[in-house]
Design an enzyme around this catalytic site. Structure first.
Site, PDB file in Angstrom:
ATOM      1  N   ILE A  12       0.810  -1.154   0.188  1.00  0.00           N
ATOM      2  CA  ILE A  12      -0.100  -0.051  -0.004  1.00  0.00           C
ATOM      3  C   ILE A  12       1.013   1.292   0.090  1.00  0.00           C
ATOM      4  CG2 ILE A  12      -2.089  -0.998   0.856  1.00  0.00           C
ATOM      5  CD1 ILE A  12      -1.079   0.040   3.635  1.00  0.00           C
ATOM      6  N   GLY A  13       2.370   0.975  -0.417  1.00  0.00           N
ATOM      7  CA  GLY A  13       2.845   2.302  -0.547  1.00  0.00           C
ATOM      8  C   GLY A  13       4.176   1.902   0.393  1.00  0.00           C
ATOM      9  N   SER A  16       7.364   6.395   5.043  1.00  0.00           N
ATOM     10  CA  SER A  16       8.815   7.072   4.809  1.00  0.00           C
ATOM     11  C   SER A  16       9.885   6.377   5.071  1.00  0.00           C
ATOM     12  CB  SER A  16       8.716   8.158   6.239  1.00  0.00           C
ATOM     13  OG  SER A  16       7.314   8.991   5.984  1.00  0.00           O
ATOM     14  N   TYR A  17       9.924   5.181   5.860  1.00  0.00           N
ATOM     15  CA  TYR A  17      11.116   4.515   6.042  1.00  0.00           C
ATOM     16  C   TYR A  17      10.825   2.945   5.451  1.00  0.00           C
ATOM     17  CZ  TYR A  17      11.497   8.860   8.543  1.00  0.00           C
ATOM     18  OH  TYR A  17      11.602  10.068   8.798  1.00  0.00           O
ATOM     19  N   CYS A  20       5.169  -0.416   2.935  1.00  0.00           N
ATOM     20  CA  CYS A  20       4.024  -0.652   3.303  1.00  0.00           C
ATOM     21  C   CYS A  20       3.062  -1.775   3.055  1.00  0.00           C
ATOM     22  CB  CYS A  20       3.248   0.713   3.842  1.00  0.00           C
ATOM     23  SG  CYS A  20       3.218   1.300   5.417  1.00  0.00           S
ATOM     24  N   LYS A  35       4.899  -2.336   8.336  1.00  0.00           N
ATOM     25  CA  LYS A  35       5.984  -1.663   7.649  1.00  0.00           C
ATOM     26  C   LYS A  35       7.301  -2.364   7.890  1.00  0.00           C
ATOM     27  CE  LYS A  35       6.124   2.561   8.389  1.00  0.00           C
ATOM     28  NZ  LYS A  35       6.545   3.981   8.843  1.00  0.00           N
ATOM     29  N   ASP A 140       7.707  14.913  11.536  1.00  0.00           N
ATOM     30  CA  ASP A 140       7.612  14.913  10.219  1.00  0.00           C
ATOM     31  C   ASP A 140       6.185  15.034   9.829  1.00  0.00           C
ATOM     32  OD1 ASP A 140       8.867  12.604   7.529  1.00  0.00           O
ATOM     33  OD2 ASP A 140       8.309  14.780   7.682  1.00  0.00           O
TER      34      ASP A 140
HETATM   35  C1  LIG Z   1      -2.756   3.568  -1.788  1.00  0.00           C
HETATM   36  N1  LIG Z   1      -2.520   3.638  -0.378  1.00  0.00           N
HETATM   37  C2  LIG Z   1      -3.377   3.700   0.595  1.00  0.00           C
HETATM   38  O1  LIG Z   1      -4.631   3.932   0.299  1.00  0.00           O
HETATM   39  C3  LIG Z   1      -3.314   3.372   1.851  1.00  0.00           C
HETATM   40  C4  LIG Z   1      -4.165   2.646   2.862  1.00  0.00           C
HETATM   41  C5  LIG Z   1      -5.626   2.294   2.392  1.00  0.00           C
HETATM   42  N2  LIG Z   1      -3.480   2.762   4.043  1.00  0.00           N
HETATM   43  C6  LIG Z   1      -2.253   3.249   3.923  1.00  0.00           C
HETATM   44  C7  LIG Z   1      -1.328   3.508   4.849  1.00  0.00           C
HETATM   45  C8  LIG Z   1      -1.514   2.801   6.116  1.00  0.00           C
HETATM   46  C9  LIG Z   1      -2.201   2.149   6.813  1.00  0.00           C
HETATM   47  O2  LIG Z   1      -3.451   1.783   6.330  1.00  0.00           O
HETATM   48  N3  LIG Z   1      -1.986   1.660   8.354  1.00  0.00           N
HETATM   49  C10 LIG Z   1      -0.759   2.599   8.628  1.00  0.00           C
HETATM   50  C11 LIG Z   1       0.011   2.593   9.605  1.00  0.00           C
HETATM   51  C12 LIG Z   1       1.181   3.425   9.673  1.00  0.00           C
HETATM   52  C13 LIG Z   1       1.725   3.784   8.541  1.00  0.00           C
HETATM   53 CL1  LIG Z   1       3.175   4.945   8.582  1.00  0.00          CL
HETATM   54  C14 LIG Z   1       0.937   3.920   7.185  1.00  0.00           C
HETATM   55  C15 LIG Z   1      -0.438   3.125   7.665  1.00  0.00           C
HETATM   56  C16 LIG Z   1      -2.141   3.728   2.648  1.00  0.00           C
HETATM   57  C17 LIG Z   1      -0.941   4.669   2.185  1.00  0.00           C
END
Ligand SMILES: CNC(=O)c1c(C)[nH]c(/C=C2\C(=O)Nc3ccc(Cl)cc32)c1C
Length: 278
Positions: A12-13, A16-17, A20, A35, A140
C-alpha cells in the site's frame, strides 16, 4: 514462524522509512499493515535506538495515533516488521491530490476535524515530555504521514523513527522530499522542538484549505528564505476569518509567539468548531 501468522496482501505504498503492506492476521482475519524496515546496515547504537523508539511508540495509545500492534524480526533477512492498524481511508496527501485534480475545495468542517484530532494526538506526545517520560516529537507532520480510518478520522503515523533512522541528518531526511513544512527554527539550524510540530500543524491546515503548502519555491534556498520571512497568502476566501486567524497564529515565525498544543486545544474557536470531532 510468527510471520506465518499473517497473510501478506498488497503493497500500500512505501512509508517514510520502508515498504508498507496490507496484511491479514490469520487467527481472526483482522486487517492490519506492516512496515518493513531493513536494519542490516545499522550500527549497534542505531539498532538499540530503533528498538527503544519502537517500544516508546507502542506505549503511545491514542484514538488519533496509528495503533502499533506488534513487531516481528526476521534475523536471516535483517528485517524488522512493525505491525500497525489498517487505515482504509489512506493518507491525506492522496485526499489533497484528488481535490486538486477535481478542482474541489475541502470542506471547512473537515479542516476543523483534522485540526482538533491531530492537535489531541500531538498533545499526548508533547505532554510526555512534561511528565519526564521523554517527548515524542513527531518531526514529520505532513499529509503523507496522516491517515484516515473508515470514518475519516485522523490517525497520526510514522512517529519519531526519523530520529533513529536518520540520527544526525534530520535535514537529510527532511531533504529527501521538499521540506515544505520545515519551521523557521529548523531552517536556521536551531533545535527541533514542540513548537516545530505546531508550525507543521499550521502548514497542514493551510494546505487542506489552499491545496498547496503556505510556502513554495523552485529551490531549497528560496524556500528557506520564504519560510524565515513567514509571509504567505490568506487561505481562499471561502474559508472563515476564524480559521484564517488560527492558521496565522500557528504560522508565526517566532516560536515563542506560537501557541503550545494545550493553548491550541483550549482556543475558544477550536473548542467551538472542533468539539464534535473529539
Ligand atoms: C494507496 N494507499 C492507500 O490507500 C493506503 C491505505 C489504504 N493505508 C495506507 C497506509 C497505512 C495504513 O493503512 N496503516 C498505516 C499505519 C502506519 C503507516 Cl506509516 C501507514 C499506514 C495507505 C498509504
Amino acid at each position: 514462524m510468527p510471520i506465518d501468522d499473517y497473510e501478506i496482501l498488497e503493497s500500500i505504498g512505501s512509508g517514510s522509512y520502508g515498504e508498507c503492506r496490507k496484511i491479514r492476521r490469520r487467527r481472526d482475519g483482522r486487517l492490519l499493515v506492516w512496515k518493513e524496515m531493513e536494519y542490516g546496515a545499522m550500527t549497534e547504537t542505531e539498532k538499540q535506538m530503533l528498538v527503544s523508539e519502537v517500544n516508546l511508540l507502542r506505549e503511545l495509545r491514542h484514538r488519533h495515533i496509528v495503533r502499533y500492534h506488534d513487531r516481528l524480526i526476521d534475523r536471516q533477512r535483517y528485517v524488522l516488521y512493525i505491525i500497525m492498524e489498517f487505515c482504509e481511508g489512506g493518507d491525506l496527501s492522496a485526499i489533497i491530490g484528488q481535490h486538486k485534480r477535481e478542482h474541489r475545495a475541502i470542506d471547512e468542517s473537515f479542516v476543523w476535524k483534522m485540526c482538533v484530532q491531530l492537535a489531541s494526538a500531538l498533545q499526548v506526545c508533547h505532554t510526555r515530555s512534561k511528565n519526564g517520560r521523554g517527548a515524542v516529537l513527531h518531526r514529520d507532520l505532513k499529509p503523507a504521514n496522516i491517515f484516515l480510518d473508515s470514518n475519516r478520522n485522523a490517525k497520526l503515523g510514522d512517529f519519531g523513527l526519523a530520529r533513529v533512522l536518520n540520527p544526525d541528518n534530520a535535514f537529510a531526511r527532511t531533504f529527501v522530499g521538499t521540506p515544505y513544512y520545515m519551521s523557521p527554527e529548523q531552517v536556521n539550524y536551531l533545535t527541533y522542538n514542540e513548537k516545530s510540530d505546531i508550525w507543521s500543524l499550521g502548514c497542514l491546515l493551510y494546505e487542506l484549505c489552499a491545496l498547496r503548502p503556505p510556502f513554495i519555491a523552485t529551490n531549497q534556498k528560496e524556500l528557506a528564505v520564504k519560510i524565515s520571512k513567514g509571509v504567505f497568502q490568506r487561505i481562499p476566501q471561502q474559508y472563515s476569518e476564524e480559521l484564517n486567524d488560527l492558521i496565522k497564529l500557528l504560522l508565526q515565525v517566532d516560536e515563542f509567539r506560537r501557541p503550545s498544543i494545550d493553548q491550541v486545544l483550549d482556543h475558544p474557536v477550536v473548542q467551538r468548531r472542533g468539539a464534535e470531532y473529539l
